[in-house]
Design a protein around this motif. Structure first.
Motif, mmCIF file in Angstrom:
data_model
loop_
_atom_site.group_PDB
_atom_site.id
_atom_site.type_symbol
_atom_site.label_atom_id
_atom_site.label_comp_id
_atom_site.label_asym_id
_atom_site.label_seq_id
_atom_site.Cartn_x
_atom_site.Cartn_y
_atom_site.Cartn_z
ATOM 1 N N ALA A 16 24.192 91.219 87.086
ATOM 2 C CA ALA A 16 24.321 89.770 87.194
ATOM 3 C C ALA A 16 25.087 89.193 86.022
ATOM 4 C CB ALA A 16 22.946 89.123 87.276
ATOM 5 N N ALA A 17 25.079 89.905 84.920
ATOM 6 C CA ALA A 17 25.764 89.402 83.735
ATOM 7 C C ALA A 17 27.260 89.632 83.781
ATOM 8 C CB ALA A 17 25.181 90.069 82.486
ATOM 9 N N GLY A 18 27.780 90.042 84.901
ATOM 10 C CA GLY A 18 29.226 90.168 85.059
ATOM 11 C C GLY A 18 29.804 91.243 84.177
ATOM 12 N N VAL A 19 30.807 90.884 83.395
ATOM 13 C CA VAL A 19 31.443 91.885 82.550
ATOM 14 C C VAL A 19 30.522 92.356 81.456
ATOM 15 C CG1 VAL A 19 33.761 91.063 82.978
ATOM 16 C CG2 VAL A 19 32.469 90.093 81.113
ATOM 17 N N ALA A 20 29.377 91.735 81.304
ATOM 18 C CA ALA A 20 28.399 92.189 80.325
ATOM 19 C C ALA A 20 27.490 93.242 80.914
ATOM 20 C CB ALA A 20 27.571 91.017 79.822
ATOM 21 N N THR A 21 27.981 94.052 81.816
ATOM 22 C CA THR A 21 27.153 94.999 82.541
ATOM 23 C C THR A 21 26.474 96.019 81.647
ATOM 24 O OG1 THR A 21 29.185 96.206 82.920
ATOM 25 C CG2 THR A 21 28.339 94.897 84.727
ATOM 26 N N ALA A 22 27.059 96.319 80.519
ATOM 27 C CA ALA A 22 26.453 97.346 79.672
ATOM 28 C C ALA A 22 25.665 96.759 78.516
ATOM 29 C CB ALA A 22 27.529 98.281 79.120
ATOM 30 N N ALA A 23 25.486 95.470 78.494
ATOM 31 C CA ALA A 23 24.835 94.849 77.340
ATOM 32 C C ALA A 23 23.441 95.416 77.124
ATOM 33 C CB ALA A 23 24.759 93.337 77.522
ATOM 34 N N GLY A 24 22.726 95.708 78.189
ATOM 35 C CA GLY A 24 21.374 96.220 78.061
ATOM 36 C C GLY A 24 21.328 97.642 77.569
ATOM 37 N N HIS A 90 38.597 82.604 75.465
ATOM 38 C CA HIS A 90 38.079 83.852 76.024
ATOM 39 C C HIS A 90 36.965 83.593 77.031
ATOM 40 C CE1 HIS A 90 34.166 83.910 73.956
ATOM 41 N NE2 HIS A 90 34.793 83.389 72.924
ATOM 42 N N GLY A 91 36.502 84.666 77.659
ATOM 43 C CA GLY A 91 35.485 84.567 78.691
ATOM 44 C C GLY A 91 34.099 85.003 78.255
ATOM 45 N N TYR A 92 33.262 85.163 79.249
ATOM 46 C CA TYR A 92 31.836 85.475 79.112
ATOM 47 C C TYR A 92 31.612 86.816 78.431
ATOM 48 C CZ TYR A 92 27.085 86.153 81.177
ATOM 49 O OH TYR A 92 25.763 86.356 81.412
ATOM 50 N N ALA A 93 30.809 86.809 77.366
ATOM 51 C CA ALA A 93 30.433 88.009 76.618
ATOM 52 C C ALA A 93 31.620 88.695 75.957
ATOM 53 C CB ALA A 93 29.676 89.005 77.497
ATOM 54 N N HIS A 94 32.699 87.947 75.736
ATOM 55 C CA HIS A 94 33.851 88.451 75.003
ATOM 56 C C HIS A 94 33.991 87.656 73.708
ATOM 57 C CE1 HIS A 94 35.748 90.004 79.024
ATOM 58 N NE2 HIS A 94 34.790 90.790 78.575
ATOM 59 N N SER A 95 35.150 87.757 73.071
ATOM 60 C CA SER A 95 35.444 86.965 71.878
ATOM 61 C C SER A 95 36.943 86.707 71.848
ATOM 62 C CB SER A 95 35.023 87.720 70.607
ATOM 63 O OG SER A 95 35.927 88.788 70.342
ATOM 64 N N HIS A 96 37.393 86.004 70.823
ATOM 65 C CA HIS A 96 38.825 85.718 70.717
ATOM 66 C C HIS A 96 39.655 86.995 70.644
ATOM 67 C CE1 HIS A 96 38.048 86.470 66.404
ATOM 68 N NE2 HIS A 96 39.339 86.738 66.337
ATOM 69 N N ALA A 97 39.019 88.125 70.283
ATOM 70 C CA ALA A 97 39.748 89.385 70.149
ATOM 71 C C ALA A 97 40.339 89.866 71.468
ATOM 72 C CB ALA A 97 38.823 90.461 69.573
ATOM 73 N N VAL A 209 20.521 90.663 92.967
ATOM 74 C CA VAL A 209 21.043 90.475 91.616
ATOM 75 C C VAL A 209 20.993 89.004 91.230
ATOM 76 C CG1 VAL A 209 23.145 90.538 90.238
ATOM 77 C CG2 VAL A 209 22.482 92.536 91.565
ATOM 78 N N HIS A 210 21.432 88.129 92.149
ATOM 79 C CA HIS A 210 21.434 86.698 91.848
ATOM 80 C C HIS A 210 20.031 86.163 91.628
ATOM 81 C CE1 HIS A 210 25.645 85.621 92.178
ATOM 82 N NE2 HIS A 210 25.753 86.376 93.258
ATOM 83 N N ARG A 211 19.074 86.671 92.404
ATOM 84 C CA ARG A 211 17.709 86.147 92.292
ATOM 85 C C ARG A 211 16.999 86.642 91.035
ATOM 86 N NH1 ARG A 211 17.759 87.462 97.766
ATOM 87 N NH2 ARG A 211 16.519 89.344 97.388
ATOM 88 N N LEU A 212 17.232 87.892 90.663
ATOM 89 C CA LEU A 212 16.454 88.506 89.591
ATOM 90 C C LEU A 212 17.219 88.695 88.292
ATOM 91 C CD1 LEU A 212 14.534 91.258 91.602
ATOM 92 C CD2 LEU A 212 13.861 88.904 91.142
ATOM 93 N N GLY A 213 18.539 88.597 88.334
ATOM 94 C CA GLY A 213 19.340 88.913 87.161
ATOM 95 C C GLY A 213 18.967 88.177 85.897
ATOM 96 N N PRO A 214 18.953 86.834 85.877
ATOM 97 C CA PRO A 214 18.645 86.126 84.627
ATOM 98 C C PRO A 214 17.295 86.504 84.057
ATOM 99 C CG PRO A 214 19.602 84.641 86.255
ATOM 100 C CD PRO A 214 19.325 85.936 86.970
ATOM 101 N N VAL A 270 21.722 85.094 74.981
ATOM 102 C CA VAL A 270 22.883 84.242 75.236
ATOM 103 C C VAL A 270 23.468 84.565 76.609
ATOM 104 C CG1 VAL A 270 25.227 83.665 74.469
ATOM 105 C CG2 VAL A 270 23.402 83.987 72.783
ATOM 106 N N ILE A 271 23.585 85.861 76.889
ATOM 107 C CA ILE A 271 24.076 86.298 78.191
ATOM 108 C C ILE A 271 23.207 85.746 79.307
ATOM 109 C CG2 ILE A 271 24.368 88.332 79.685
ATOM 110 C CD1 ILE A 271 25.227 89.863 77.155
ATOM 111 N N GLY A 272 21.904 85.867 79.140
ATOM 112 C CA GLY A 272 20.993 85.377 80.164
ATOM 113 C C GLY A 272 21.021 83.872 80.308
ATOM 114 N N ALA A 273 21.127 83.161 79.186
ATOM 115 C CA ALA A 273 21.101 81.701 79.231
ATOM 116 C C ALA A 273 22.332 81.131 79.909
ATOM 117 C CB ALA A 273 20.974 81.137 77.813
ATOM 118 N N PHE A 274 23.452 81.837 79.837
ATOM 119 C CA PHE A 274 24.686 81.348 80.461
ATOM 120 C C PHE A 274 24.729 81.617 81.971
ATOM 121 C CE2 PHE A 274 27.095 80.874 76.379
ATOM 122 C CZ PHE A 274 27.663 79.643 76.666
ATOM 123 N N LEU A 275 23.929 82.551 82.467
ATOM 124 C CA LEU A 275 24.011 82.913 83.882
ATOM 125 C C LEU A 275 23.812 81.738 84.837
ATOM 126 C CD1 LEU A 275 22.306 86.418 83.992
ATOM 127 C CD2 LEU A 275 24.706 85.885 84.437
#
Length: 371
Positions: A16-24, A90-97, A209-214, A270-275
């Motif tokens: 559900a976190a999109g490109v942040a799929t590996a954050a966990g 930049h986008g979600y879970a990224h940075s200016h880099a 995913v949409h229901r349980l992701g956040p 932060v990832i969860g709060a933005f979902l």
């Protein structure tokens, strides 16, 4: 069994976190390093950072880290208006880099470049979780513009959530768009409807995913034991997840790791709060502020996070916008197709420059082009 359920919940959350799929899958080493990161409010105390970064304070006191590249010699002449500033968001879970190559190419072409880190991302500070909204990002960008670029022509470039933030900026400050913005580029982004995206998982699992992701992401952020269990899955699984949701085809391993490191620099809460704000985002009407502005839309045909239909909808809504469909590419186009994106952005900037001398009412919009 409880550990297995935790990992299943983690998988749902990162999908559900999109490109942040590996954050966990971040190791506790990464978690410790992230929590030990200096307060961004003090970044100017670091001599190295002082040379290339500054801090803008948002309306709620959150310090936003910004890097600025001034034209090498604004006094030397050319037909190009060197006062034009290109804002790269930049986008979600990224940075200016994420913009490293485009930033260099655009700067070398004679433009002024401003690259902020969004709140909760990169070197910027964190706000209250209730402030992690697209609307607040729009206000943050207005503050960045006010404090770093109070006058002169602007070109706005946004990837993913960065493009959504630009839509919020236009919604909140239409006069700024009319008076100063000469170009808008939207890369792998959407004006709304992300709640219908199934992330390539199929309709039923996508709905789960949409229901349980956040909630799953929030639970993982609170539990160090889940991090430790996930660590056993290894870097190969982590990289496979990042690759699947970031790219459409083969990319070098170091590029995958670069995206993973950006993800690991973003706190899970932060990832969860933005979902929720991503799922609720609906700014199709805000696009009206961009009418008459030179507009480029670039989208990967294998983007699992914001499918190509979202780019096509943007192009349909903005008469005269140019849509460039990058065949076989996924979501993180600045790193998957950097040379193509460089070429398209430079050509777009040239068109925007030529449009400066035309009035808004007389500016030719041109025909939509798809590649």
């Amino acid at each position: 069994m409880s550990g297995r359920r935790g990992l299943i919940g983690l998988g749902i959350g990162v999908a559900a976190a999109g490109v942040a799929t590996a954050a966990g899958l971040a190791t506790d080493r990464v978690v410790r390093a992230r929590r030990a990161r200096p307060d961004p409010a003090g970044v100017l105390d670091d001599p190295e950072l002082e040379q290339r970064g500054t801090v803008v304070v948002a309306d709620d006191g959150v310090p936003l880290y910004v890097e600025i590249d001034e034209p090498a010699d604004p006094a030397t002449g050319s037909a190009k208006d060197l006062a034009t500033t290109v804002l790269l968001v930049h986008g979600y879970a990224h940075s200016h880099a994420i913009w490293a190559q485009q930033r260099r190419v655009i700067h070398e072409a004679g433009y002024r470049v401003v690259c902020p880190d969004l709140r909760g991302h990169g070197r910027s500070g964190e706000g209250d979780d209730t402030t992690y909204t697209i609307a607040q990002l729009g206000r943050d960008l207005a503050t960045v513009i006010e404090q770093t670029t109070p006058e002169g022509h602007l070109v706005l470039v946004g990837h993913s959530m960065g493009g959504m933030a630009l839509m919020a900026l236009a919604e909140q400050h239409p006069q700024l768009i009319r008076d100063r913005v000469v170009g808008v580029a939207l890369v792998g982004t959407s004006a709304g409807g992300l709640s219908e995206v199934n992330f390539g998982l199929g309709k039923q699992l996508g709905g789960v995913v949409h229901r349980l992701g956040p909630a799953a992401v929030a639970r993982v952020d609170r539990r160090q034991d889940v991090f430790n269990a996930a660590r056993l899955l290894g870097r190969n699984v982590e990289s496979a997840l990042v690759h699947r949701y970031s790219f459409g085809g083969p990319v070098p391993k170091d590029v995958v790791r670069e995206v993973a490191e950006m993800i690991f620099g973003t706190r899970l809460h932060v990832i969860g709060a933005f979902l929720p704000t991503l799922m609720e985002h609906d700014r199709i009407e805000a696009l009206a502020a961009f009418e008459g502005v030179e507009t480029l839309i670039v989208h990967g045909t294998r983007d699992r996070m914001t499918p190509i239909a979202h780019g096509e909808r943007l192009a349909t809504t903005l008469p005269g916008a140019e849509l460039v469909a990058v065949h076989g590419a996924g979501h993180v186009l600045p790193l998957e197709a950097p040379d193509l994106l460089d070429t398209e952005l430079l050509a777009f900037l040239e068109r925007a420059e030529r449009s400066v001398s035309a009035t808004r009412s007389d500016r030719p919009l041109g025909a939509k082009e798809s590649r």
